[in-house]
Design a protein around this motif. Structure first.
Motif, PDB file in Angstrom:
ATOM      1  N   LYS A 119      -9.716  -7.517  18.210  1.00  0.00           N
ATOM      2  CA  LYS A 119      -9.904  -8.398  16.746  1.00  0.00           C
ATOM      3  C   LYS A 119      -9.707  -7.426  15.477  1.00  0.00           C
ATOM      4  CE  LYS A 119     -12.870 -12.114  18.383  1.00  0.00           C
ATOM      5  NZ  LYS A 119     -14.243 -12.576  18.525  1.00  0.00           N
ATOM      6  N   VAL A 120      -9.989  -6.064  15.704  1.00  0.00           N
ATOM      7  CA  VAL A 120     -10.278  -5.255  14.407  1.00  0.00           C
ATOM      8  C   VAL A 120      -9.359  -4.122  14.575  1.00  0.00           C
ATOM      9  CG1 VAL A 120     -11.912  -3.919  13.018  1.00  0.00           C
ATOM     10  CG2 VAL A 120     -12.666  -5.985  14.297  1.00  0.00           C
ATOM     11  N   LEU A 121      -8.994  -3.560  15.676  1.00  0.00           N
ATOM     12  CA  LEU A 121      -8.566  -2.164  15.935  1.00  0.00           C
ATOM     13  C   LEU A 121      -7.153  -2.581  16.167  1.00  0.00           C
ATOM     14  CD1 LEU A 121      -9.358   0.510  15.570  1.00  0.00           C
ATOM     15  CD2 LEU A 121      -9.385   0.972  17.981  1.00  0.00           C
ATOM     16  N   VAL A 122      -6.237  -3.036  14.879  1.00  0.00           N
ATOM     17  CA  VAL A 122      -5.056  -3.544  15.109  1.00  0.00           C
ATOM     18  C   VAL A 122      -4.185  -3.137  13.875  1.00  0.00           C
ATOM     19  CG1 VAL A 122      -5.481  -5.505  16.563  1.00  0.00           C
ATOM     20  CG2 VAL A 122      -5.693  -5.726  14.175  1.00  0.00           C
ATOM     21  N   GLU A 123      -2.959  -2.782  13.953  1.00  0.00           N
ATOM     22  CA  GLU A 123      -1.977  -2.849  12.891  1.00  0.00           C
ATOM     23  C   GLU A 123      -1.617  -4.212  12.072  1.00  0.00           C
ATOM     24  OE1 GLU A 123       1.228   0.221  13.547  1.00  0.00           O
ATOM     25  OE2 GLU A 123       0.876  -0.243  15.506  1.00  0.00           O
ATOM     26  N   PRO A 124      -1.749  -4.036  10.739  1.00  0.00           N
ATOM     27  CA  PRO A 124      -1.478  -3.047  10.057  1.00  0.00           C
ATOM     28  C   PRO A 124      -2.833  -2.408   9.426  1.00  0.00           C
ATOM     29  CG  PRO A 124      -0.930  -4.899   8.902  1.00  0.00           C
ATOM     30  CD  PRO A 124      -1.464  -5.391  10.134  1.00  0.00           C
ATOM     31  N   ASP A 125      -3.951  -3.091   9.806  1.00  0.00           N
ATOM     32  CA  ASP A 125      -5.222  -2.729   9.045  1.00  0.00           C
ATOM     33  C   ASP A 125      -5.598  -1.184   9.506  1.00  0.00           C
ATOM     34  OD1 ASP A 125      -5.614  -5.164   8.377  1.00  0.00           O
ATOM     35  OD2 ASP A 125      -6.394  -5.801  10.162  1.00  0.00           O
ATOM     36  N   TYR A 126      -5.024  -0.571  10.682  1.00  0.00           N
ATOM     37  CA  TYR A 126      -5.228   0.872  10.972  1.00  0.00           C
ATOM     38  C   TYR A 126      -3.878   1.180  11.391  1.00  0.00           C
ATOM     39  CZ  TYR A 126     -10.353  -0.256  11.022  1.00  0.00           C
ATOM     40  OH  TYR A 126     -11.331  -0.241  10.850  1.00  0.00           O
ATOM     41  N   ALA A 127      -3.655   2.449  11.120  1.00  0.00           N
ATOM     42  CA  ALA A 127      -2.425   3.220  11.358  1.00  0.00           C
ATOM     43  C   ALA A 127      -2.369   3.494  12.701  1.00  0.00           C
ATOM     44  CB  ALA A 127      -2.403   4.482  10.594  1.00  0.00           C
ATOM     45  N   ALA A 128      -1.145   3.724  13.379  1.00  0.00           N
ATOM     46  CA  ALA A 128      -0.962   3.695  14.816  1.00  0.00           C
ATOM     47  C   ALA A 128      -1.835   4.880  15.528  1.00  0.00           C
ATOM     48  CB  ALA A 128       0.517   3.440  15.188  1.00  0.00           C
ATOM     49  N   ASP A 129      -1.636   6.199  14.803  1.00  0.00           N
ATOM     50  CA  ASP A 129      -2.571   7.288  15.238  1.00  0.00           C
ATOM     51  C   ASP A 129      -3.967   7.091  15.289  1.00  0.00           C
ATOM     52  OD1 ASP A 129      -2.449   7.501  12.368  1.00  0.00           O
ATOM     53  OD2 ASP A 129      -2.615   9.586  12.572  1.00  0.00           O
ATOM     54  N   THR A 130      -4.381   6.353  14.221  1.00  0.00           N
ATOM     55  CA  THR A 130      -5.748   5.978  14.082  1.00  0.00           C
ATOM     56  C   THR A 130      -6.225   5.242  15.418  1.00  0.00           C
ATOM     57  OG1 THR A 130      -5.920   6.260  11.466  1.00  0.00           O
ATOM     58  CG2 THR A 130      -7.772   5.099  12.895  1.00  0.00           C
ATOM     59  N   ASP A 274       3.822   0.810   4.791  1.00  0.00           N
ATOM     60  CA  ASP A 274       2.225   0.766   4.597  1.00  0.00           C
ATOM     61  C   ASP A 274       1.634   1.210   6.021  1.00  0.00           C
ATOM     62  OD1 ASP A 274       2.912  -0.103   2.303  1.00  0.00           O
ATOM     63  OD2 ASP A 274       1.838  -2.073   2.646  1.00  0.00           O
ATOM     64  N   GLU A 275       2.068   0.759   7.127  1.00  0.00           N
ATOM     65  CA  GLU A 275       1.307   0.994   8.579  1.00  0.00           C
ATOM     66  C   GLU A 275       1.438   2.434   8.881  1.00  0.00           C
ATOM     67  OE1 GLU A 275       5.328  -1.268   9.472  1.00  0.00           O
ATOM     68  OE2 GLU A 275       3.766  -1.402   7.855  1.00  0.00           O
ATOM     69  N   ALA A 276       2.578   3.090   8.146  1.00  0.00           N
ATOM     70  CA  ALA A 276       2.674   4.564   8.802  1.00  0.00           C
ATOM     71  C   ALA A 276       1.619   5.502   7.877  1.00  0.00           C
ATOM     72  CB  ALA A 276       4.076   4.800   8.678  1.00  0.00           C
ATOM     73  N   VAL A 277       1.180   5.085   6.839  1.00  0.00           N
ATOM     74  CA  VAL A 277       0.743   6.080   5.727  1.00  0.00           C
ATOM     75  C   VAL A 277      -0.700   5.940   5.987  1.00  0.00           C
ATOM     76  CG1 VAL A 277       0.845   6.377   3.122  1.00  0.00           C
ATOM     77  CG2 VAL A 277       2.630   5.144   4.210  1.00  0.00           C
ATOM     78  N   LYS A 278      -1.097   7.183   5.420  1.00  0.00           N
ATOM     79  CA  LYS A 278      -2.822   7.323   5.765  1.00  0.00           C
ATOM     80  C   LYS A 278      -3.449   6.602   4.672  1.00  0.00           C
ATOM     81  CE  LYS A 278      -6.181  11.165   5.119  1.00  0.00           C
ATOM     82  NZ  LYS A 278      -6.104  12.548   4.934  1.00  0.00           N
ATOM     83  N   THR A 279      -2.984   6.456   3.340  1.00  0.00           N
ATOM     84  CA  THR A 279      -3.491   5.542   2.474  1.00  0.00           C
ATOM     85  C   THR A 279      -3.321   4.330   2.564  1.00  0.00           C
ATOM     86  OG1 THR A 279      -1.609   5.976   0.772  1.00  0.00           O
ATOM     87  CG2 THR A 279      -3.512   7.651   0.779  1.00  0.00           C
ATOM     88  N   ARG A 280      -2.442   3.704   3.443  1.00  0.00           N
ATOM     89  CA  ARG A 280      -2.179   2.428   3.936  1.00  0.00           C
ATOM     90  C   ARG A 280      -1.153   1.902   2.534  1.00  0.00           C
ATOM     91  NH1 ARG A 280      -1.845   2.979   8.147  1.00  0.00           N
ATOM     92  NH2 ARG A 280      -1.991   0.691   8.808  1.00  0.00           N
ATOM     93  N   LYS A 281      -0.548   2.593   1.892  1.00  0.00           N
ATOM     94  CA  LYS A 281       0.434   2.044   0.815  1.00  0.00           C
ATOM     95  C   LYS A 281       1.713   3.012   0.882  1.00  0.00           C
ATOM     96  CE  LYS A 281       0.658   1.892  -4.137  1.00  0.00           C
ATOM     97  NZ  LYS A 281       0.010   2.400  -5.564  1.00  0.00           N
ATOM     98  N   GLY A 282       2.695   2.143   0.987  1.00  0.00           N
ATOM     99  CA  GLY A 282       3.944   2.443   1.439  1.00  0.00           C
ATOM    100  C   GLY A 282       4.688   3.340   0.222  1.00  0.00           C
ATOM    101  N   PHE A 283       5.577   4.226   0.214  1.00  0.00           N
ATOM    102  CA  PHE A 283       6.120   4.854  -0.476  1.00  0.00           C
ATOM    103  C   PHE A 283       7.579   5.540  -0.463  1.00  0.00           C
ATOM    104  CE2 PHE A 283       4.321   8.095   2.092  1.00  0.00           C
ATOM    105  CZ  PHE A 283       4.882   9.204   1.781  1.00  0.00           C
ATOM    106  N   LEU A 284       8.455   5.949  -1.569  1.00  0.00           N
ATOM    107  CA  LEU A 284       9.798   6.327  -1.110  1.00  0.00           C
ATOM    108  C   LEU A 284       9.806   7.823  -1.068  1.00  0.00           C
ATOM    109  CD1 LEU A 284      11.823   4.190  -3.593  1.00  0.00           C
ATOM    110  CD2 LEU A 284      12.026   4.241  -1.246  1.00  0.00           C
ATOM    111  N   VAL A 285      10.675   8.409  -0.314  1.00  0.00           N
ATOM    112  CA  VAL A 285      10.645   9.680  -0.163  1.00  0.00           C
ATOM    113  C   VAL A 285      12.297  10.088  -0.611  1.00  0.00           C
ATOM    114  CG1 VAL A 285      10.795  11.826   1.116  1.00  0.00           C
ATOM    115  CG2 VAL A 285       9.165  10.182   1.576  1.00  0.00           C
ATOM    116  N   PRO A 286      12.383  11.010  -1.871  1.00  0.00           N
ATOM    117  CA  PRO A 286      13.967  11.282  -2.245  1.00  0.00           C
ATOM    118  C   PRO A 286      14.499  11.926  -1.093  1.00  0.00           C
ATOM    119  CG  PRO A 286      12.311  11.657  -3.858  1.00  0.00           C
ATOM    120  CD  PRO A 286      11.420  11.264  -2.754  1.00  0.00           C
TER     121      PRO A 286
END
Length: 438
Positions: A119-130, A274-286
């Motif tokens: 119920k709780v320990l699931v993506e995207p609420d938590y990152a895969a490594d977490t 989002d799901e891959a980011v520690k802060t749960r907020k996706g971003f662009l990498v140049p």
């Protein structure tokens, strides 16, 4: 209660069920036949308690069961038994709820862990490594020590005993304690226990003060010049991944879990969701051209996989039932083997040291503190966080281009002055009000 009873008959019930129209019909004495629009027929006992609140009788409803699982005759017998109990001062609705709570309180820790993971320990609420290391804590420590115990029977003494017997390092023990506390918070939310048994436990009281945290290192220019020319010694895929990790300043999990669908090399960007980011907020990498070439080489090596770095071991693919990315420790295991063989003639470093290395060199190149933090995807605070909402940040692209050119100079043996070095005159210094945290 009313004296008139036995108002219904089986023929009526069957007809009502066949018509599938919502109704509520009394059999007398509070026993009521209800039918929902979906066709579910239910027996309900409606009654009033003898006690009064604000001058009004307390009304209750008790669900007896479904029709035809419970026949008309059986429903009348059940209703009669409950009416007798009510006349004796009992409240069967409250008793039924108490029984439900008692049954739930009989969950074992093993059942609790399963419910929490589902119920709780699931993506995207938590990152895969977490999710992976939390599950590891449950499977390797918490379940072996407490799995068969009833959730309601676990005390703080049991938690302390588990941490002591696990004999993990201070840092891992802290993580285990946190994993346990999250689990018992879930138990509180499910009304299985009144309080979390982990509350008030301090690891310092069990294992003493936290050992000094290892200070991050910055690989110096001479170390990079010794490392990069022969980096292929750790394997072509690992070497390409390391170059990208170093040049883009991302976290290891963000690269390990990268999907090819999020690479837009023609536009020179990589989207980290989002799901891959520690802060749960996706971003662009140049992505500058030389780094794009490294990505293209990995894409060619990745075959038909969805991932840029697909799993290399059949065991991992079987575990995840198909296509999956490499483990988060794969690259660093390759470095450890090389260090053990004494193939790398520099200081040992850890995954996070790639980010501290990039940070230090960017500052040495004249890149502002704020832009160097943005390059590492650290979060802005204050007014800048509110108003600077750009996804594509030109200053970040320019800073990473400088950094990639520096890395190429180190790998090819050129001096930094020979490398193509963009101007930094337009790298904007943010005002001091902009705070940064990692």
């Amino acid at each position: 209660m009313a004296n008139s009873t036995n108002k219904l008959n089986d023929i009526q019930l069957r007809n009502w069920v066949a018509q599938r129209k919502p109704i509520a019909r009394s059999d007398g004495g509070g026993l009521t036949f209800t039918l929902s629009g979906s066709g579910t027929a239910t027996w309900v006992l409606r009654y009033r308690l003898g006690t009064r609140h604000n001058g009004q009788a307390v009304r209750r409803e008790l669900t007896l069961g479904n029709y035809p699982d419970i026949s008309l005759r059986e429903a009348r017998i059940l209703a009669g038994k409950h009416r007798a109990a009510i006349d004796g001062g009992d409240d069967p609705a409250i008793d039924k709820q108490s029984e439900k709570t008692r049954v739930r309180a009989d969950w074992t820790i093993r059942e609790l862990v399963k419910d929490y993971q589902d119920k709780v320990l699931v993506e995207p609420d938590y990152a895969a490594d977490t999710i992976e290391y939390r599950k590891s804590d449950y499977e390797q420590v918490i379940l072996p020590h407490l799995g068969s115990r009833l959730t309601s029977s676990v005390t703080s003494i049991d938690i302390v005993g588990m941490v002591v017997e696990a004999k993990r390092t201070w840092t891992v023990s802290k993580r285990i304690l946190t994993s346990a506390s999250m689990l018992f918070d879930h138990a509180c939310g499910q009304m299985l226990i009144p309080a979390n048994p982990c509350t008030g436990i301090r690891l310092s009281a069990i294992m003493g003060p936290r050992p000094p945290v290892r200070q991050r290192i910055m690989l110096q220019e001479d170390e990079l010049r010794a490392l990069l020319p022969d980096i292929d010694i750790i394997g072509i895929e690992n070497a390409l991944a390391f170059r990208i990790l170093l040049a883009t300043c991302v976290r290891g999990i963000e690269l390990a879990s990268a999907k090819k669908e999020n690479l837009f090399l023609d536009r020179g960007v990589w989207w980290i969701p989002d799901e891959a980011v520690k802060t749960r907020k996706g971003f662009l990498v140049p992505i500058v051209p030389v780094v794009a070439a490294w990505f293209e080489a990995l894409i060619d090596l990745s075959g038909e996989s969805t991932y840029l770095l697909p799993a290399r071991q059949e065991r991992r693919r079987r575990k995840h039932q198909g296509d999956i990315h490499v483990g988060t420790t794969t690259l660093w295991a390759a470095f450890k083997r090389a260090f053990d063989r004494q193939d790398i003639p520099i200081r040992h470093f850890t995954p996070h040291d790639t980010r501290s290395t990039a940070k230090g060199h960017l500052r040495n190149m004249g890149v502002s503190r704020e832009i160097s933090e943005i390059a590492l995807n650290h979060t802005l605070k204050g007014m800048e966080a509110i108003y600077d909402v750009r996804e594509e940040i030109p200053e970040r692209r320019q800073a990473l281009a400088m950094w990639a050119d520096f890395l190429i100079a180190c790998e090819t043996g050129m001096s930094p002055s020979h490398a193509s070095k963009p101007t930094i005159s337009n790298i904007i210094q943010f005002r001091k009000v902009a705070g940064i945290h990692s």
